[in-house]
Design a protein around this motif. Sequence first.
Motif, PDB file in Angstrom:
ATOM      1  N   LYS A 268       0.831  -1.210   0.000  1.00 49.45           N
ATOM      2  CA  LYS A 268       0.000   0.000   0.000  1.00 49.45           C
ATOM      3  C   LYS A 268       0.862   1.254   0.000  1.00 49.45           C
ATOM      4  O   LYS A 268       1.709   1.433   0.874  1.00 49.45           O
ATOM      5  CB  LYS A 268      -0.892  -0.030   1.245  1.00 49.45           C
ATOM      6  CG  LYS A 268      -2.011   0.969   1.276  1.00 49.45           C
ATOM      7  CD  LYS A 268      -2.905   0.673   2.471  1.00 49.45           C
ATOM      8  CE  LYS A 268      -4.156   1.511   2.472  1.00 49.45           C
ATOM      9  NZ  LYS A 268      -5.070   1.121   3.567  1.00 49.45           N
ATOM     10  N   ASN A 269       0.656   2.127  -0.993  1.00 46.65           N
ATOM     11  CA  ASN A 269       1.405   3.383  -1.035  1.00 46.65           C
ATOM     12  C   ASN A 269       0.506   4.616  -1.016  1.00 46.65           C
ATOM     13  O   ASN A 269       0.983   5.741  -1.140  1.00 46.65           O
ATOM     14  CB  ASN A 269       2.322   3.426  -2.262  1.00 46.65           C
ATOM     15  CG  ASN A 269       1.563   3.387  -3.574  1.00 46.65           C
ATOM     16  OD1 ASN A 269       0.329   3.328  -3.592  1.00 46.65           O
ATOM     17  ND2 ASN A 269       2.276   3.419  -4.678  1.00 46.65           N
ATOM     18  N   SER A 270      -0.789   4.394  -0.861  1.00 45.10           N
ATOM     19  CA  SER A 270      -1.727   5.507  -0.684  1.00 45.10           C
ATOM     20  C   SER A 270      -3.023   4.953  -0.118  1.00 45.10           C
ATOM     21  O   SER A 270      -3.257   3.736  -0.143  1.00 45.10           O
ATOM     22  CB  SER A 270      -2.000   6.226  -2.017  1.00 45.10           C
ATOM     23  OG  SER A 270      -2.948   5.509  -2.783  1.00 45.10           O
ATOM     24  N   PHE A 273      -5.081   2.762  -2.530  1.00 44.59           N
ATOM     25  CA  PHE A 273      -4.465   1.530  -3.042  1.00 44.59           C
ATOM     26  C   PHE A 273      -5.492   0.412  -3.179  1.00 44.59           C
ATOM     27  O   PHE A 273      -6.282   0.158  -2.269  1.00 44.59           O
ATOM     28  CB  PHE A 273      -3.347   1.092  -2.093  1.00 44.59           C
ATOM     29  CG  PHE A 273      -2.712  -0.223  -2.441  1.00 44.59           C
ATOM     30  CD1 PHE A 273      -1.734  -0.312  -3.419  1.00 44.59           C
ATOM     31  CD2 PHE A 273      -3.091  -1.391  -1.779  1.00 44.59           C
ATOM     32  CE1 PHE A 273      -1.148  -1.520  -3.737  1.00 44.59           C
ATOM     33  CE2 PHE A 273      -2.505  -2.604  -2.087  1.00 44.59           C
ATOM     34  CZ  PHE A 273      -1.528  -2.674  -3.068  1.00 44.59           C
ATOM     35  N   ARG A 353       6.635   6.699  -3.521  1.00 50.54           N
ATOM     36  CA  ARG A 353       5.622   7.299  -2.667  1.00 50.54           C
ATOM     37  C   ARG A 353       5.295   6.373  -1.514  1.00 50.54           C
ATOM     38  O   ARG A 353       5.286   5.152  -1.652  1.00 50.54           O
ATOM     39  CB  ARG A 353       4.348   7.584  -3.466  1.00 50.54           C
ATOM     40  CG  ARG A 353       4.546   8.554  -4.613  1.00 50.54           C
ATOM     41  CD  ARG A 353       3.307   8.624  -5.482  1.00 50.54           C
ATOM     42  NE  ARG A 353       2.163   9.131  -4.733  1.00 50.54           N
ATOM     43  CZ  ARG A 353       0.939   8.631  -4.832  1.00 50.54           C
ATOM     44  NH1 ARG A 353       0.708   7.582  -5.597  1.00 50.54           N
ATOM     45  NH2 ARG A 353      -0.053   9.164  -4.141  1.00 50.54           N
ATOM     46  N   VAL A 355       2.536   6.149   2.116  1.00 49.52           N
ATOM     47  CA  VAL A 355       1.349   6.732   2.734  1.00 49.52           C
ATOM     48  C   VAL A 355       1.805   7.825   3.692  1.00 49.52           C
ATOM     49  O   VAL A 355       2.599   7.578   4.598  1.00 49.52           O
ATOM     50  CB  VAL A 355       0.534   5.671   3.493  1.00 49.52           C
ATOM     51  CG1 VAL A 355      -0.664   6.316   4.181  1.00 49.52           C
ATOM     52  CG2 VAL A 355       0.079   4.561   2.553  1.00 49.52           C
ATOM     53  N   SER A 384       4.258  17.448  -4.503  1.00 55.56           N
ATOM     54  CA  SER A 384       3.297  16.955  -5.484  1.00 55.56           C
ATOM     55  C   SER A 384       3.942  16.698  -6.836  1.00 55.56           C
ATOM     56  O   SER A 384       3.611  15.729  -7.514  1.00 55.56           O
ATOM     57  CB  SER A 384       2.151  17.966  -5.633  1.00 55.56           C
ATOM     58  OG  SER A 384       2.657  19.232  -6.022  1.00 55.56           O
ATOM     59  N   HIS A 387       5.891  13.491  -6.563  1.00 60.54           N
ATOM     60  CA  HIS A 387       5.163  12.315  -6.102  1.00 60.54           C
ATOM     61  C   HIS A 387       3.689  12.329  -6.502  1.00 60.54           C
ATOM     62  O   HIS A 387       2.837  11.837  -5.782  1.00 60.54           O
ATOM     63  CB  HIS A 387       5.333  12.164  -4.590  1.00 60.54           C
ATOM     64  CG  HIS A 387       6.760  12.051  -4.208  1.00 60.54           C
ATOM     65  ND1 HIS A 387       7.531  13.141  -3.889  1.00 60.54           N
ATOM     66  CD2 HIS A 387       7.592  10.981  -4.160  1.00 60.54           C
ATOM     67  CE1 HIS A 387       8.759  12.749  -3.630  1.00 60.54           C
ATOM     68  NE2 HIS A 387       8.827  11.458  -3.790  1.00 60.54           N
ATOM     69  N   ASN A 389       0.671  13.376  -6.400  1.00 60.51           N
ATOM     70  CA  ASN A 389      -0.492  14.011  -5.778  1.00 60.51           C
ATOM     71  C   ASN A 389      -0.072  15.203  -4.927  1.00 60.51           C
ATOM     72  O   ASN A 389       0.979  15.186  -4.297  1.00 60.51           O
ATOM     73  CB  ASN A 389      -1.244  13.005  -4.894  1.00 60.51           C
ATOM     74  CG  ASN A 389      -1.920  11.935  -5.727  1.00 60.51           C
ATOM     75  OD1 ASN A 389      -2.282  12.186  -6.868  1.00 60.51           O
ATOM     76  ND2 ASN A 389      -2.080  10.756  -5.164  1.00 60.51           N
TER      77      ASN A 389
END
Length: 486
Positions: A268-270, A273, A353, A355, A384, A387, A389
């Motif tokens: 998980k990187n966000s 995900f 990236r 979380v 941003s 990365h 976002n």
Amino acid sequence: MKTKYFDLIDQTFDFPQEEFTLNNNELNFHGIDLKALIEQYGAPLKFTYLPKISENINRAKSWFANAIAKHNYNGNYNYCYCTKSSHFKHVLDEALKNNIHIETSSAFDIDIVENLKAQGKITDDTFVVSNGFKRDRYIKNIARLINNGHKNCVVIIDNYEEISLLDKEIDQTYNIGIRIASEEEPKFEFYTSRLGIGYKNIVPFYNTEIKDNPKVTLQMLHFFINTGIRDTAYYWNELLKCMKVYVSLKKECPTLDSLNIGGGFPIKNSLAFEYDYQYMVDEIINQIKQTCDEAGVDVPNIFTEFGSFTVGEAGGAIYEVLYQKKQNDREKWNMINSSFITTMPDTWAINKRFVMLPITGWDKEYERVLLGGLTCDSDDYYNSEQHMNAIYLPKYSQEKPLYIGFFNTGAYQETIGGFGGLQHCLIPTPKHILIDRNEAGEIITSVFAEQQTSEQLLSILGYDYGINQDLESITNEANIASTIVQ
């Protein structure tokens, strides 16, 4: 009007999530009160949540068990941990509680294996899959392990010369695998992996170098995809080519009984995900079985080498925003009390990236910011443009500290960053704590390593030898000079 940071997250993502929850507008991670952690240990802070390691291992085991049962697959599954992802003892101790195996990639890995074996953490039944390009020290260490009786060591042959080198050092029979030099994704600068042996050369290599060698038993075909196991045309195409090699090799070599599908699961990187792990495992098992059934050969035992998936989601880093710099009308720089380059080098090296969430201030209004590290390097930032976002955080105020956390940082960051060694601009390595749970489920914390001191850094740089004498000498010389002037 919804202007609070919580409102932004709530309307953008599904929140709360399994590992992220709120308590009194402060972030909890797997039920851990992160603000209380900061109050006890300070920030910057690195942590490893050990139970997540066992959780992910057992999740993967269950996915493969389900798929094997579903497809009536007549082969075993073996979970290997890639030590290169994190060599720390606390990581290996936790992982090895779950009846897993080990994948090594360099000479000193074998020393770790022998240390763990002496403690009873590894037994003769544990597979040690020795991967990587091998030269003198690595060859000798592998040979020592095998000569001392570890029969379940499988040496993955990376180039044509390695068997002759191993034969000189190993005084008994031993098992090997062959690594396929897979083709890289089209976006790569080169076409074929530098590791392994080309698809077309594997069967001829077996017939000329292995088939008639009485010391060597070919047991495994090793298939590794650098981008990991993903639902892409590229991955499925490479798996199909691998299976064609396996079928051809199996017909020539009856002892071949294992397929290593190296290349890990994503983590998980966000908060957005999404990845259907069970679907991917089902489809891999299904395609392997179909190919073998059509060719009339037995299905292989399956090995996986999960490194980042094993330990990545167990790690995190916490920083305090020290100050906000307004450099122009649009850009606000939140300066953290550490460095991204030194504590999370993948953010700088490969634009990775993680979380990122605030720990405090969820009830405040939010603003768009850039995050800057303490070094004087222009690349020491997380924003941003780099990365994808935009970064939004609760509005900064000098009156109330703002703490932010980066999560799922447990793989590679310490070893790439040079844990315990020199850091860029001599920014010290943060304090690192271990988080576990007892049998009652209560959280237990302990300090694994204190924050680096100036004495430790000076010692690495060579300033420790006679430093006190030198300072005393300088002081005496200054006193003498002062007396002469008077």
